[in-house]
Design a protein around this motif. Sequence first.
Motif, PDB file in Angstrom:
ATOM      1  N   ILE A 128      26.255 -17.924 -15.622  1.00 46.99           N
ATOM      2  CA  ILE A 128      26.069 -16.529 -15.990  1.00 46.99           C
ATOM      3  C   ILE A 128      26.377 -15.672 -14.769  1.00 46.99           C
ATOM      4  O   ILE A 128      26.372 -16.167 -13.632  1.00 46.99           O
ATOM      5  N   ARG A 147      23.148  -9.960 -18.870  1.00 51.07           N
ATOM      6  CA  ARG A 147      23.468  -9.453 -20.201  1.00 51.07           C
ATOM      7  C   ARG A 147      24.761 -10.085 -20.663  1.00 51.07           C
ATOM      8  O   ARG A 147      25.760 -10.110 -19.947  1.00 51.07           O
ATOM      9  N   ASN A 148      24.757 -10.596 -21.891  1.00 50.48           N
ATOM     10  CA  ASN A 148      25.935 -11.231 -22.463  1.00 50.48           C
ATOM     11  C   ASN A 148      26.154 -10.666 -23.853  1.00 50.48           C
ATOM     12  O   ASN A 148      25.407 -10.967 -24.776  1.00 50.48           O
ATOM     13  N   ARG A 149      27.164  -9.812 -23.976  1.00 49.77           N
ATOM     14  CA  ARG A 149      27.465  -9.165 -25.255  1.00 49.77           C
ATOM     15  C   ARG A 149      26.253  -8.442 -25.822  1.00 49.77           C
ATOM     16  O   ARG A 149      25.945  -8.519 -27.009  1.00 49.77           O
ATOM     17  N   GLU A 196      20.515 -13.244 -21.374  1.00 49.21           N
ATOM     18  CA  GLU A 196      20.667 -14.687 -21.205  1.00 49.21           C
ATOM     19  C   GLU A 196      19.925 -15.097 -19.942  1.00 49.21           C
ATOM     20  O   GLU A 196      20.132 -14.518 -18.873  1.00 49.21           O
TER      21      GLU A 196
END
Length: 242
Positions: A171, A139-141, A145
Amino acid sequence: MKCLVVDDELLARERLTRMLDQLEGCEVCGEAADGQQALDQAQVLVPELILMDIRMPGMDGLEAARHLLKLDNPPAVVFTTAYGDHALEAFEAQAIDYLLKPIHPERLQQALEKARRLNLVQLENISGDSDVRTHLCARNRGNLELVPVEEVVYLQADQKYVTVRSATRKILVEDALKALEEEFGDRFLRIHRNALVAVQCIRALEKDSQGHVSVVLDGVEERLEVSRRLLPEVRRNIRNGA
């Protein structure tokens, strides 16, 4: 209930969409042709239910469902399939419904009613026993991803996270390094208690002035230290052309 239809066959998507349009309380918000597209669409459209084919090229439905669990509000998933094999019994035993193609309207209605009762705990049941993943997910923001496993150069543990490094990006995932090693088998070689490297990316070993040995990897500039305990095994793998 907002529904996302996922199937690699256009005619199958069109037929299922027409059937859903005829059911009260159901709105088709989008379509996708594979698991990757399903993840992208799910983040944009935020469906409450995904009707998803199991067998699709690239990322299949099972893997996509596992990645969906990382969303804040994962949708319920009902699988669709043309194959009446024994795996379907497992899905049903875990309270995840499925639709056998060709799909009949009455059976679709039953699946939708069942989907409304699904909760996160039931959805998580599918994540433990599915096939080896083709992607790693973080999870990115608030967004998901993905990095294809075949592009991963190394995996390195750092406290409770693991850095997934490809030639183009990094990541952080919450998987345990040991679990990743067990899942992907011979694809990665352990060189240190905190690091696995992709066997296909190993180029050479180099030693510094203090006698520390590091592995040189294709695609990245970083040099990862090889522990003394694992050095004989690493050398053996390189000699054997692993």
